[in-house]
Design a protein around this motif. Structure first.
Motif, mmCIF file in Angstrom:
data_model
loop_
_atom_site.group_PDB
_atom_site.id
_atom_site.type_symbol
_atom_site.label_atom_id
_atom_site.label_comp_id
_atom_site.label_asym_id
_atom_site.label_seq_id
_atom_site.Cartn_x
_atom_site.Cartn_y
_atom_site.Cartn_z
ATOM 1 N N ALA A 34 6.428 10.011 -0.032
ATOM 2 C CA ALA A 34 6.223 9.548 -1.399
ATOM 3 C C ALA A 34 7.215 8.429 -1.687
ATOM 4 C CB ALA A 34 6.426 10.692 -2.397
ATOM 5 N N THR A 60 2.103 7.620 -0.217
ATOM 6 C CA THR A 60 1.681 7.491 -1.609
ATOM 7 C C THR A 60 2.743 6.716 -2.380
ATOM 8 O OG1 THR A 60 0.453 9.568 -1.587
ATOM 9 C CG2 THR A 60 1.050 8.690 -3.737
ATOM 10 N N HIS A 62 3.972 5.883 -5.944
ATOM 11 C CA HIS A 62 3.876 6.313 -7.340
ATOM 12 C C HIS A 62 4.329 5.157 -8.236
ATOM 13 C CE1 HIS A 62 3.191 10.663 -6.558
ATOM 14 N NE2 HIS A 62 3.836 10.386 -5.428
ATOM 15 N N ALA A 166 5.575 16.256 -0.468
ATOM 16 C CA ALA A 166 5.901 15.234 0.526
ATOM 17 C C ALA A 166 7.076 15.733 1.353
ATOM 18 C CB ALA A 166 6.241 13.909 -0.131
ATOM 19 N N VAL A 169 10.897 11.478 0.564
ATOM 20 C CA VAL A 169 10.751 10.696 -0.669
ATOM 21 C C VAL A 169 11.681 9.501 -0.582
ATOM 22 C CG1 VAL A 169 11.049 10.660 -3.184
ATOM 23 C CG2 VAL A 169 10.104 12.703 -2.065
#
Length: 477
Positions: A34, A60, A62, A166, A169
């Motif tokens: 993430a 991903t 964000h 996840a 991060v």
């Protein structure tokens, strides 16, 4: 997150929204990274992860707005705001230095490797580079991250009332907005004349055509703000006020001359020793007809090592005695930008004052600004906070960072320049212990590395993370 990471600007989302992450994570067993923040730091990290075909990590990003690449540095809509680094040094890939130049040629932009492109063009370049690499490994979640919680096997990333999982991060929050501007020890009020956001180009450009504006600060942000104010409105007047009254130095026509200084190879160094080394090398270069800029550029590579060898006390001395003089030489203005600033000063429309802002009196729609080294006060239609990004995470207004600091997951470094972390960006908690799988990239590493806010350093960090994260994720599982 702040504008550099989780929102601002207009662009298309490059890939669809991420699916509900926790259920998907449990079902397919894929390992996930993430990235919190979709500015330049986050995009470069994603670009390097996707460019590698040696792993199957799902990534991903964000980004609260769903819009990527529009952080503080590159979110401007004013085409006169230029990069302060030549195109040939701004490729997303350190091993493909021509990538940006080739993209510029393909897209009808200035293809000269020595050029300084508009900042908004660089945002477009990063977006299109990510689009080119995007496949089913990438998703963008247009949600604001509220919390990151360590759990067995990785992290829960909380946003919009849901938790996704996840194994690793990356906090890519970039530069935070400036600290609240103070004068005489008092914060400025929320008045019509107080512009706390120097990157709100539309509001700044909408000031009266005959406005008098005080800019608190004289760095690159103040330079861009002055251009927005003065270029289209000959009747406006700007006063830049900063503690030392120093503008960034200009770039000059590129020279092929390289200058390598004899840097001590090991052991501790002092701030005074480095200052003496720099001044001596500038003089030696001058005697050989070489400009001081070659000396500054030649010291860039060993800067991170030298910073770490200073030690905390000597780092403080550097900040107190030498930092600003170094910064105005290290982070220079594009030649065209410098020419504009010089012309405004010659015309009498731009005044540079040392000493900073001493006091501000609120008079409704306008204010009276008292400057430390100017005998007469300035009646201003606006005061713009151009003091630079807030670096002390213990004072952050960002909800996620504030939550992580309260829990002790994040801690400010000793100098309050960023967060406590290793040189590779692994976060160290309030007790100094590593938080496995949690990393920062870019500006948050400043206390550890000093030289960490420009694209050449951030892309190198992103490339290193792309190498480290697959093993980190495997270990977490």
């Amino acid at each position: 997150m702040d504008r550099s990471s989780q929102g601002a600007g207009v662009a298309s989302t490059v890939v669809p929204e991420a699916p509900p992450g926790q259920q998907q994570w449990q079902r397919d067993g894929a390992r996930r990274v993430a990235i919190v923040g979709g500015g330049a730091s986050g995009m470069l990290t994603a670009i390097h992860l996707l460019a590698s075909r040696s792993h199957d990590l799902r990534v991903t990003i964000h980004e609260a707005s769903g819009v990527l690449g529009r952080g503080i540095a590159y979110g401007t809509t004013d085409p006169r705001h230029l990069l302060n680094v030549r195109s040939r040094h701004m490729s997303a890939f350190p091993d493909i230095p021509s990538d940006l130049v080739e993209w510029a040629a393909r897209t009808g932009r200035e293809p000269d490797a020595q050029a300084f492109l508009p900042r908004r063009d660089y945002a477009a370049y990063l977006t299109e580079t990510l689009e080119r690499l995007a496949d089913d490994r990438l998703a963008v979640s247009p949600t604001r991250v509220d919390d990151v919680v360590a759990v067995p096997g990785g992290f829960e990333v909380h946003s919009a009332g849901e938790a996704t999982r996840a194994e690793a991060v990356v906090l890519a929050y970039g530069n935070q907005t400036p600290a609240r501007l103070e004068a005489g020890g008092q914060p400025l009020p929320d008045a019509p004349w107080h512009l706390a956001d120097p990157w709100d180009v539309e509001r700044i450009a909408a000031l009266p055509a005959d406005a008098t504006v005080v800019l608190a600060g004289s760095g690159l942000t103040a330079v861009d703000t002055a251009i927005t104010l003065l270029d289209d409105a000959p009747g406006r007047r700007v006063v830049m006020a900063s503690r030392q009254g120093l503008l960034p130095e200009p770039h000059i026509e590129q020279s092929s001359t390289a200058w390598l200084s004899p840097v001590p190879v090991s052991g501790p160094v002092t701030a005074d020793q480095l200052a003496e080394l720099f001044r001596g090398q500038v003089e030696a270069a001058r005697r050989q007809g070489v400009d001081w800029r070659a000396v500054v550029d030649g010291l860039r590579a060993p800067t991170q090592s030298l910073w770490q060898r200073l030690g905390p006390a000597e780092q403080r001395r550097f900040l107190a005695s030498y930092a600003r003089e170094w910064e105005v030489r290290r982070h220079r203005m594009a030649p065209g930008v410098a020419d504009r600033i010089a012309a405004y000063r010659t015309e009498g429309r731009l005044e540079l004052v040392a000493g900073g802002v001493r006091a501000v009196e609120d008079h409704g729609r306008r204010c009276e600004v008292h400057l430390a080294e100017r005998p007469d006060s300035v009646w201003a239609d606006a005061v713009v906070n151009c003091t630079g990004p807030l670096t002390d995470v213990s004072r952050t207004a960002d909800p996620l960072l504030a939550t992580l600091v309260r829990r002790g997951t994040l801690a400010p470094d000793e100098l309050r320049l960023g967060v406590t972390c290793t040189p590779d960006g692994e976060v160290l908690d309030v007790s100094g212990q590593p938080v496995p799988g949690l990393f920062v990239v870019g500006p948050p590493r400043k206390g550890t590395l000093w030289e960490t806010t420009a694209v050449p350093e951030i892309r190198a960090q992103a490339a290193t993370l792309a190498h480290l994260l697959p093993e980190v994720c495997r270990s977490a599982g």
